[in-house]
Structures are given as structure tokens and as C-alpha cells.
Design an enzyme around this catalytic site. Structure first.
Site, PDB file in Angstrom:
ATOM      1  N   HIS A   1      -9.212   1.618   4.808  1.00  0.00           N
ATOM      2  CA  HIS A   1      -7.953   1.714   5.548  1.00  0.00           C
ATOM      3  C   HIS A   1      -8.153   2.651   6.743  1.00  0.00           C
ATOM      4  O   HIS A   1      -8.910   3.618   6.653  1.00  0.00           O
ATOM      5  CB  HIS A   1      -6.845   2.238   4.624  1.00  0.00           C
ATOM      6  CG  HIS A   1      -5.494   2.112   5.247  1.00  0.00           C
ATOM      7  ND1 HIS A   1      -5.021   3.029   6.150  1.00  0.00           N
ATOM      8  CD2 HIS A   1      -4.528   1.169   5.115  1.00  0.00           C
ATOM      9  CE1 HIS A   1      -3.809   2.648   6.551  1.00  0.00           C
ATOM     10  NE2 HIS A   1      -3.489   1.530   5.939  1.00  0.00           N
TER      11      HIS A   1
ATOM     12  N   GLU B   1      -5.193  -4.689  10.484  1.00  0.00           N
ATOM     13  CA  GLU B   1      -4.106  -3.736  10.711  1.00  0.00           C
ATOM     14  C   GLU B   1      -4.334  -2.977  12.024  1.00  0.00           C
ATOM     15  O   GLU B   1      -5.090  -1.991  12.048  1.00  0.00           O
ATOM     16  CB  GLU B   1      -4.050  -2.717   9.569  1.00  0.00           C
ATOM     17  CG  GLU B   1      -3.828  -3.325   8.207  1.00  0.00           C
ATOM     18  CD  GLU B   1      -3.234  -2.328   7.226  1.00  0.00           C
ATOM     19  OE1 GLU B   1      -2.159  -2.620   6.690  1.00  0.00           O
ATOM     20  OE2 GLU B   1      -3.818  -1.244   7.030  1.00  0.00           O
TER      21      GLU B   1
ATOM     22  N   GLY C   1       3.020   2.144  10.622  1.00  0.00           N
ATOM     23  CA  GLY C   1       4.010   3.213  10.447  1.00  0.00           C
ATOM     24  C   GLY C   1       4.789   3.549  11.704  1.00  0.00           C
ATOM     25  O   GLY C   1       5.479   4.565  11.764  1.00  0.00           O
TER      26      GLY C   1
ATOM     27  N   ASN D   1       0.886  -1.168   0.000  1.00  0.00           N
ATOM     28  CA  ASN D   1       0.000   0.000   0.000  1.00  0.00           C
ATOM     29  C   ASN D   1       0.920   1.213   0.000  1.00  0.00           C
ATOM     30  O   ASN D   1       1.543   1.517   1.012  1.00  0.00           O
ATOM     31  CB  ASN D   1      -0.896  -0.020   1.247  1.00  0.00           C
ATOM     32  CG  ASN D   1      -1.676   1.284   1.424  1.00  0.00           C
ATOM     33  OD1 ASN D   1      -1.746   2.101   0.503  1.00  0.00           O
ATOM     34  ND2 ASN D   1      -2.249   1.475   2.594  1.00  0.00           N
ATOM     35  N   TRP D   2       1.013   1.853  -1.141  1.00  0.00           N
ATOM     36  CA  TRP D   2       1.959   2.977  -1.264  1.00  0.00           C
ATOM     37  C   TRP D   2       1.475   4.228  -0.522  1.00  0.00           C
ATOM     38  O   TRP D   2       2.237   5.146  -0.323  1.00  0.00           O
ATOM     39  CB  TRP D   2       2.176   3.316  -2.738  1.00  0.00           C
ATOM     40  CG  TRP D   2       3.070   2.363  -3.462  1.00  0.00           C
ATOM     41  CD1 TRP D   2       3.670   1.230  -2.957  1.00  0.00           C
ATOM     42  CD2 TRP D   2       3.490   2.458  -4.834  1.00  0.00           C
ATOM     43  NE1 TRP D   2       4.429   0.633  -3.940  1.00  0.00           N
ATOM     44  CE2 TRP D   2       4.333   1.359  -5.089  1.00  0.00           C
ATOM     45  CE3 TRP D   2       3.223   3.360  -5.873  1.00  0.00           C
ATOM     46  CZ2 TRP D   2       4.925   1.149  -6.334  1.00  0.00           C
ATOM     47  CZ3 TRP D   2       3.809   3.154  -7.110  1.00  0.00           C
ATOM     48  CH2 TRP D   2       4.648   2.056  -7.338  1.00  0.00           C
ATOM     49  N   LYS D   3       0.189   4.277  -0.191  1.00  0.00           N
ATOM     50  CA  LYS D   3      -0.388   5.475   0.433  1.00  0.00           C
ATOM     51  C   LYS D   3      -0.140   6.676  -0.484  1.00  0.00           C
ATOM     52  O   LYS D   3      -0.196   6.507  -1.689  1.00  0.00           O
ATOM     53  CB  LYS D   3       0.174   5.659   1.844  1.00  0.00           C
ATOM     54  CG  LYS D   3       0.074   4.350   2.656  1.00  0.00           C
ATOM     55  CD  LYS D   3       0.342   4.516   4.109  1.00  0.00           C
ATOM     56  CE  LYS D   3       0.152   3.166   4.801  1.00  0.00           C
ATOM     57  NZ  LYS D   3       0.290   3.219   6.241  1.00  0.00           N
TER      58      LYS D   3
ATOM     59  N   SER E   1       3.747  -2.323  10.147  1.00  0.00           N
ATOM     60  CA  SER E   1       5.199  -2.460  10.331  1.00  0.00           C
ATOM     61  C   SER E   1       5.753  -3.816   9.873  1.00  0.00           C
ATOM     62  O   SER E   1       6.722  -4.327  10.441  1.00  0.00           O
ATOM     63  CB  SER E   1       5.600  -2.169  11.775  1.00  0.00           C
ATOM     64  OG  SER E   1       5.290  -0.822  12.111  1.00  0.00           O
TER      65      SER E   1
ATOM     66  N   GLY F   1       2.987  -1.095   4.112  1.00  0.00           N
ATOM     67  CA  GLY F   1       3.145   0.310   3.760  1.00  0.00           C
ATOM     68  C   GLY F   1       4.592   0.620   3.406  1.00  0.00           C
ATOM     69  O   GLY F   1       5.050   0.368   2.296  1.00  0.00           O
ATOM     70  N   GLY F   2       5.321   1.146   4.370  1.00  0.00           N
ATOM     71  CA  GLY F   2       6.699   1.630   4.162  1.00  0.00           C
ATOM     72  C   GLY F   2       7.600   0.689   3.380  1.00  0.00           C
ATOM     73  O   GLY F   2       8.294   1.113   2.445  1.00  0.00           O
TER      74      GLY F   2
ATOM     75  N   GLU G   1      -6.445   4.977   7.808  1.00  0.00           N
ATOM     76  CA  GLU G   1      -6.167   6.393   7.475  1.00  0.00           C
ATOM     77  C   GLU G   1      -7.374   7.028   6.774  1.00  0.00           C
ATOM     78  O   GLU G   1      -7.661   8.205   6.962  1.00  0.00           O
ATOM     79  CB  GLU G   1      -4.898   6.478   6.613  1.00  0.00           C
ATOM     80  CG  GLU G   1      -3.655   6.184   7.449  1.00  0.00           C
ATOM     81  CD  GLU G   1      -2.522   5.517   6.691  1.00  0.00           C
ATOM     82  OE1 GLU G   1      -2.507   5.554   5.446  1.00  0.00           O
ATOM     83  OE2 GLU G   1      -1.625   4.950   7.358  1.00  0.00           O
TER      84      GLU G   1
HETATM   85  P1  13P Z   1       3.378   0.250   7.493  1.00  0.00           P
HETATM   86  O1  13P Z   1       3.773  -1.048   6.859  1.00  0.00           O
HETATM   87  O2  13P Z   1       4.155   1.413   6.987  1.00  0.00           O
HETATM   88  O3  13P Z   1       3.340   0.150   8.982  1.00  0.00           O
HETATM   89  O4  13P Z   1       1.867   0.521   7.012  1.00  0.00           O
HETATM   90  C1  13P Z   1       0.936  -0.474   7.150  1.00  0.00           C
HETATM   91  C2  13P Z   1      -0.285  -0.108   6.402  1.00  0.00           C
HETATM   92  O5  13P Z   1      -1.008   0.791   6.797  1.00  0.00           O
HETATM   93  C3  13P Z   1      -0.576  -0.825   5.168  1.00  0.00           C
HETATM   94  O6  13P Z   1      -1.862  -0.543   4.726  1.00  0.00           O
END
Ligand code: 13P
Length: 247
Positions: free
Chosen positions: A94, A166, A172, A9-11, A212, A233-234, A96
Site C-alpha cells: 500500500h 490507487e 483519503g 482496507n481499515w488501515k 475515495s 478505505g474510509g 502508506e
Molecule cells: P480512501 O478510500 O479512504 O480514499 O482510501 C483508499 C485506500 O487507500 C484503500 O487502500
């Protein structure tokens, strides 16, 4: 047999030209990946990323959609647009989106139903805050999110869906849930699916862990009976995603 899914998930990261270059760069190292591999990317990156992914095993998905086909919804992306672009997977709900863009379990449900009606596969997200975990209501909360999110979804549709657990406190932050914590909730979600539908549906639906996940911790997480991969994510913005694609 559930095939593991390594979903990025690149956000809100990567410009269209960066997206194209990164997918092209990753394609070679990911070509023998054991898991199904997917990058969910910002809407404007979908087409350039698809172009770079053509002929590779990398799939490109979306991070969101709106629950109408077309009309006066400035700034939104419709399921018809995603289908026409060749997208299969779409992240829905998500944390967010829930926190910053006022999405609720009800809008998540509308989006899930809309995605399914158009042949898209939802990756429906759920997860508790640190406060809820400390209050001891994690499973109650997650069960409610999943139950409302899947109202009106048939067993046949549920079988093809993906649910991503999640925990918000792990997103993050570098604080990954312990393997036991992650497995416990993913198992609980599968049990809920068995209650809502049947054992066959519970056995077919894929449940991911997110929060994470990185190249180091992915193997242990993905080895759990009820964890069918990760929503990342990251680490999905870095070459280390190859390890996750193979975990
Ligand atoms: P991180 O892997 O950066 O913690 O993010 C997780 C996430 O929100 C994937 O949707």
C-alpha cells in the site's frame, strides 16, 4: 468471468471489540451482496473479526505481512500466522506502507512471492503521486511498480492475484479519479499482464481501483470493463460499504 471484489482496507482503525461489533452489524445487510466482500483489518483485529464473520459471506484479510516464516523480526506478522488464522487475502505494498514504512518495489516483490508460496492471495498495490501524474509518467510508473512487484510470479499464480490501482492523490482526499482516468490505468495494467504473461492471465487477474471510493461513485467505477471492484478505505468503516458490496 471475473467476480467483482469489494475490499475494505481499515488501515489503523477499529479496536478488536469495535471490529467484532462492526462486522457483526454489517453481516445482516451484506448477506445478499452481489460482489465478493472482504475487510482487510489490523492484525490484532483479525481473530475477533473472523469470529464475527463466521457463517457469513464476509471475508477477513490482512493489511500486511513479512516475507519470512518466523524468527527475530520484532513486530512483524508472518504468512504462517495469517494462514493459521484463516486469512486468504493480504494487502501488499500500500502507498502508506511505501511512504511511512520504507517499503520498496523489491520488498513488495518479496512479500508477493512469499504470500503466494504460502497460498495467500496478494492484493498488490500500485499508484502514482500527483507530481508523477502531472509529469505525464503515470503509466510508466505503474508499469514499473507492477513489473518489479511481480518478478518471479508464474502465470498460474498471477491469474489468482489481485492488483489495486490507487492513485496517491485520490487516497483519503475525497478527490476520486475520474472514471476515465481509473479505467485507463486499469486497462494499461491488464495490457501489461498480457505482455508479461498471456491473454488468458490478463483476462483472469482482478484489478481494483482505490482512492475515495464511496457509496455514490462506486457503481460507475465498477461498471468499467477493466475495473473489477474497489479497495476502499474510509467508506469501509461505515454502513455505506453495503452499497459498494452491491455495486
Ligand atoms: P480512501 O478510500 O479512504 O480514499 O482510501 C483508499 C485506500 O487507500 C484503500 O487502500
Amino acid at each position: 468471468m471475473r467476480k467483482r471484489l469489494a475490499a475494505g482496507n481499515w488501515k489503523m482503525n477499529m479496536t478488536p471489540s469495535q471490529a467484532k461489533a462492526f462486522v457483526a452489524e454489517m453481516a445482516e445487510s451484506m448477506k445478499d451482496a452481489k460482489n465478493e466482500v472482504l475487510f482487510c483489518v489490523p492484525a490484532i483485529d483479525i481473530l475477533p473479526a473472523m469470529e464475527a464473520a463466521a457463517g457469513t459471506n464476509i471475508q477477513i484479510g490482512a493489511e500486511n505481512l513479512y516475507f519470512e516464516e518466523k524468527g527475530a523480526y520484532t513486530g512483524e506478522i508472518s504468512p504462517l500466522m495469517l494462514m493459521d488464522a484463516g486469512v486468504k487475502y493480504v494487502i501488499i505494498g500500500h502507498s502508506e506502507r511505501r511512504e511511512y514504512f520504507a517499503e520498496t518495489d523489491d520488498t513488495v516483490n518479496k512479500k508477493v512471492l512469499c504470500a503466494l508460496a504460502h497460498g495467500l492471495t496478494p492484493i498488490m498495490c500500485c499508484g502514482e503521486s500527483l507530481k508523477l501524474r502531472e509529469q505525464g509518467v503515470t503509466m510508466d510508473w505503474v508499469r514499473m511498480q507492477v513489473k518489479i512487484g511481480m518478478q518471479g510470479v508464474t502465470a498460474e499464480q498471477a491469474k489468482g492475484m489481485v492488483i489495486a490501482y490507487e492513485p496517491i492523490w485520490a487516497i483519503g482526499t475525497g478527490v476520486v479519479a475520474t472514471t476515465e482516468q481509473a479505467e485507463e490505468v486499469c486497462k494499461g495494467i491488464r495490457e501489461l499482464i498480457a505482455e508479461l504473461y498471456d491473454a488468458e492471465t490478463a483476462d483472469a487477474i482482478r484489478i481494483l481501483y482505490g482512492g475515495s471510493v464511496n457509496g455514490k461513485n462506486c457503481a460507475e467505477l465498477f461498471a468499467q470493463e477493466n475495473i473489477d471492484g474497489g479497495l476502499v478505505g474510509g467508506a469501509s468503516l461505515k454502513p455505506e460499504f453495503v452499497q459498494i458490496a452491491n455495486a
